[in-house]
Scaffold this active site. Structure first.
Site, short mmCIF file in Angstrom:
data_model
loop_
_atom_site.label_atom_id
_atom_site.label_comp_id
_atom_site.label_asym_id
_atom_site.label_seq_id
_atom_site.Cartn_x
_atom_site.Cartn_y
_atom_site.Cartn_z
N SER A 31 44.88 44.20 36.14
CA SER A 31 45.14 42.94 36.84
C SER A 31 43.89 42.46 37.56
CB SER A 31 46.32 43.04 37.81
OG SER A 31 46.46 44.33 38.31
N HIS A 62 50.20 37.33 34.45
CA HIS A 62 49.63 38.25 33.46
C HIS A 62 49.64 37.55 32.10
CE1 HIS A 62 49.62 42.51 35.22
NE2 HIS A 62 49.82 41.70 36.23
N HIS A 84 54.00 46.96 31.73
CA HIS A 84 54.18 48.03 32.71
C HIS A 84 55.59 48.64 32.61
CE1 HIS A 84 50.98 45.49 34.41
NE2 HIS A 84 50.48 46.61 34.88
N TYR A 86 57.37 49.42 35.10
CA TYR A 86 58.24 48.83 36.14
C TYR A 86 58.87 47.51 35.70
CZ TYR A 86 54.08 46.02 37.42
OH TYR A 86 53.00 45.19 37.40
N GLU A 87 58.40 46.95 34.59
CA GLU A 87 59.03 45.73 34.09
C GLU A 87 60.36 46.02 33.40
OE1 GLU A 87 56.15 42.82 32.26
OE2 GLU A 87 54.81 44.51 32.60
N ALA A 114 43.56 48.02 38.32
CA ALA A 114 43.38 47.91 39.76
C ALA A 114 44.18 49.06 40.37
CB ALA A 114 43.92 46.57 40.24
N MET A 212 49.93 51.94 38.80
CA MET A 212 51.23 51.83 38.11
C MET A 212 51.07 51.68 36.60
SD MET A 212 52.86 49.09 40.77
CE MET A 212 52.56 49.26 42.54
N SER A 213 49.97 52.15 36.07
CA SER A 213 49.73 52.01 34.62
C SER A 213 48.87 53.17 34.14
CB SER A 213 49.01 50.68 34.35
OG SER A 213 47.72 50.70 34.91
N ASN A 236 42.07 48.27 47.16
CA ASN A 236 42.58 48.45 48.54
C ASN A 236 42.70 49.95 48.81
OD1 ASN A 236 44.96 47.99 46.46
ND2 ASN A 236 45.71 49.39 48.03
N HIS A 248 49.96 41.81 47.05
CA HIS A 248 49.45 41.64 45.70
C HIS A 248 48.26 40.68 45.67
CE1 HIS A 248 49.64 41.88 41.37
NE2 HIS A 248 49.84 40.58 41.24
#
Ligand code: HPA
Length: 273
Positions: A31, A62, A84, A86-87, A114, A212-213, A236, A248
């Site tokens: 991202s 995205h 992802h 989480y989708e 990221a 998360m990936s 971050n 985000h």
């Protein structure tokens, strides 16, 4: 034929109807880093919707397409937008694009993302070369009957991130004078960020960055015999490590700021692969 392999063959046929391009390197852009795909010498763009059976991303902002082209003569296939876990997709669908790029001919998988810094020595905006990973918090994409056509069920994981590619990334970064941290990436499911206790857990487990990936994609790529390398953009410090709450937008902003250096590093590294 294994049903997963059959689905892959459907995707492959959709692409082969459009092009006979054979990539050497498969690059997944994380991202905020997606613009890079528009800067290469483009051969063809294939939106994910045009590929039969391909999982299409649901995250706003995205992009979802393959960009095929050349970076200083090296044939690459770039994923502008990944899928992802989480989708809500099955982990098998999440890694389908990686397997598809392998079937198109890619020998190397270059993963980017990221990520949140877990290591106290990291700062927002740092780049981290991934040296190893923890994927145990998401299901293995190898669960279920093995896709024999792709690889062995009990695949060795002793060198997921290829040592020679790590050397290449390190020397490239050094020549460009771009500082490069090194560390272990841990994948959690998301989409919520981690609690401070979870961030402590990640650190205790030996992780330096959390996201998360990526790790499940590396498991699938390792299974089918690709050489793998990866870079995280530390956008971050993970939750609880700084005063301000995480959002985000901040993640996007830092990724945008670091994009020029990131692009220089990618171009130089890809041109040597
Ligand atoms: N946690 C998980 N994923 C992330 C983060 C984070 O802090 N930052 C960017 N992606």
């Amino acid at each position: 034929m294994h049903p997963v392999y059959e689905k892959l063959q459907g995707c492959l046929a959709s692409i082969r109807q459009k092009t006979d391009f054979v990539p050497k390197v498969a690059l997944i852009l994380g991202s905020g880093l997606g613009d890079y795909a528009e800067e290469i010498e483009i051969h063809q763009i294939i939106p994910y919707e045009e590929i039969q059976g391909f999982p299409v991303s649901t995250v706003p902002g995205h992009k979802g397409r393959f960009v095929l082209g050349y970076v200083k003569g090296v044939p690459v296939i770039i994923m502008q937008g990944r899928v992802h876990y989480y989708e809500g997709y099955s982990i098998t669908d999440v890694v389908l694009p990686v397997r598809l790029m392998k079937l198109l001919g890619a020998e190397i998988l270059f993963l980017t993302n990221a990520a949140g810094g877990v290591n106290f020595d990291f700062r927002p905006g740092d780049f981290m070369m991934i040296t190893d990973q923890i994927s145990s918090f998401v299901p293995s994409p190898l669960i279920g009957s093995n896709v024999e056509e792709l690889g062995e069920q009990f695949s060795d994981m002793s060198e997921i991130y290829d040592k020679d590619l790590q050397k290449l990334l390190e020397s490239t970064a050094e020549e460009l004078r771009i500082p490069l941290q090194k560390g272990v990436y841990i994948q959690l499911t998301g989409p919520n960020y981690e609690s401070p206790a979870e961030v402590r857990m990640c650190r205790i487990l030996g992780a330096d960055a959390v996201g998360m990936s990526t790790a499940c994609e590396a498991v699938a790529a390792n299974h089918c015999g690709m050489k793998i390398c990866g870079i995280s953009c530390i956008t971050n410090l993970a939750c609880g490590m700084s005063e301000t709450p995480l959002n985000h937008k901040e993640v996007q902003e830092i990724a945008d700021q670091k994009a020029p250096d990131f692009k220089r590093l990618l171009t130089a590294a890809l041109s040597r692969m």
